[in-house]
Design an enzyme around this catalytic site. Structure first.
Site: not given
Ligand code: MEV
Length: 438
Positions: A85, A280, A296, A393
């Site tokens: 990513e 995430k 792992d 991003h």
């Molecule tokens: C993107 O990989 C992760 C985010 O969506 C985490 C978040 O929203 O806190 C930017």
């Protein structure tokens, strides 16, 4: 049309590839070319990778990046991250630098206990089973000695074995619930070997236990396996500074930022839809280091999310508060990691990553990984509560779009310059490429 094949695993690597490309690809020659393009020219190295799994046809590359300037308990680290990513390593590096100038990360390993279970069925008298368990427990530990003696020499081993009655959930269901200290090893093989030995002893000794009826002697072991849920293998990482020190640009009012940040964390604490994305983001940092260090990541993921639901609803793994003008942001989560055994002594890039981290113990690696998660979460929440996530991003994603359109080096240079002060969107980039090529 797909077709089945018998004895595939016994074919040579090149025969496997021939079968795949001939069966599934319109352009078999091109598929062959792509598969072989990723082979390493160093045959020994390629063989090492071939032998990690069955039916290897090629290598699947992920970038290995590094995030420098992580000050953890007053020691500087450059953290290796294996991830696809685009924005993750940049975000980690930015957060590391931000906190390096504010005292860095403080961490603490709270506990290191791992768990394994023998699941079995018994339909007899429960008191007799309890008596049998107390009688056989020393023998369970004694029979596992050949497996545990080296681990014990180093200070680890079996911590305890309990009998657990689970009959209120499934009739006849009991467990030997065992806890272990596996030191610098993740310990999966050690724990599973101990459990399988427990199961063997537990079944065979039952045949000689006089207080059992003939039926009670026939204990039925369903399975013996470690648990990847390790709520007592916990680490905490924290950053803290005065609220007024939180700003690094005039555009951000530190008090407003601190309050919005804490609100964002509170939302993730109570709202599962947000919590999953929030966590995430944490796992973006965690998995990347876990993967780079040969651990792992599926085990780490499964455990993290179970832990995030431990109170009955899914919530944030991180927490934040403002108290007496002090901003504190922390994470507490289970991380069962190893720095010996498994891939750690085999994969050259894993060895390199561990050396980059000053050959950490498993406890130190728990601390580093938790920090990577916290840093990633900080970077995400900082963007989300200020500029929004897309600005950063899309800046990182620009290169992906340019590569999709096979932009040349010259085209890339022109377009990166152009988008330094133009809003990046997929369509804007496509249009700019078209304009440039006209
Ligand atoms: C993107 O990989 C992760 C985010 O969506 C985490 C978040 O929203 O806190 C930017």
């Amino acid at each position: 049309m797909s077709k089945s094949i018998a004895g595939f695993s016994k074919l040579s690597k090149s025969k496997k590839i021939d079968w795949i490309v001939d069966t599934y690809f319109l352009n078999a020659e091109n598929a062959q070319k792509i598969i072989k393009q990723y082979w390493n020219t160093n045959e020994k190295l390629q063989q090492l990778h071939d032998e990690f799994i069955e039916n290897t046809i090629t290598n699947y590359y992920l970038p290995l990046g590094v995030a420098p300037n992580f000050l953890i308990n007053n020691k500087l680290y450059t953290i290796p991250m294996a991830i696809e990513e685009s924005s993750v390593v940049a975000a980690a590096s930015k957060a590391a630098k931000f906190w390096m100038d504010r005292g860095g990360f403080k961490t603490q390993v709270i506990s290191t206990t791992k768990i394994g279970q023998v699941h079995f069925m018994y339909h007899g008298n429960v008191e007799s089973l309890k008596a049998y368990f107390n009688h056989v427990k020393p023998k369970l530990i004694e029979d596992a000695q050949p497996i545990t003696k080296n681990m014990e020499k180093r200070g680890g081993g079996i911590l305890n074995i309990e009998l657990r009655d689970k009959t209120s959930e499934i009739p006849g269901y009991f467990q030997l619930h065992a806890s272990f200290e596996t030191l610098d090893a993740m310990g999966a093989n050690f724990i599973n070997s101990c459990l399988e030995q427990f199961a063997k002893t537990f079944k065979s000794e039952a045949l000689n236990f006089d207080a059992f009826t003939t039926e009670e002697k026939m204990i039925q072991v369903t399975m013996s396996i470690l648990s990847n849920y390790v709520p007592e293998c916990l680490v905490r990482a924290e950053v803290s500074c005065k609220v007024e020190d939180l700003s690094d640009s005039d555009a951000i009012d530190p008090e407003e930022f601190a309050e919005k940040f804490v609100q964002a964390v509170k939302i993730a604490e109570v709202e599962p839809y947000r919590a999953v994305t929030h966590n995430k983001g944490i796992m973006n940092g965690i998995d990347a280091v876990v993967l780079a260090t040969g651990n792992d990541f599926r085990a780490i993921e499964a455990c993290a999310h179970a832990y995030a639901s431990r109170n009955g609803s899914y919530g944030s793994l991180s927490h934040a508060k403002i108290e007496n003008g002090q901003f504190t942001f922390w994470i507490e989560m289970p991380l069962a990691l190893g720095t010996v055994g498994g891939l750690t002594g085999l994969h050259p890039l894993v060895k390199l990553s561990l050396e980059l981290l000053h050959h950490p113990s498993a406890k130190e690696l728990m601390e580093i990984v938790a920090v990577a998660g916290l840093a990633q979460n900080f970077a995400a929440l900082r963007s989300l509560t200020t500029t929004g996530i897309q600005q950063g991003h899309m800046k990182m994603h620009l290169m992906n779009i340019l590569n999709q359109f096979e932009a040349t080096l010259e085209e890339k240079e022109v377009l990166v310059k152009h988008f330094a002060n133009h809003t990046i969107s997929h369509s804007a980039v496509v249009k700019a490429i078209e304009n440039l090529r006209q």
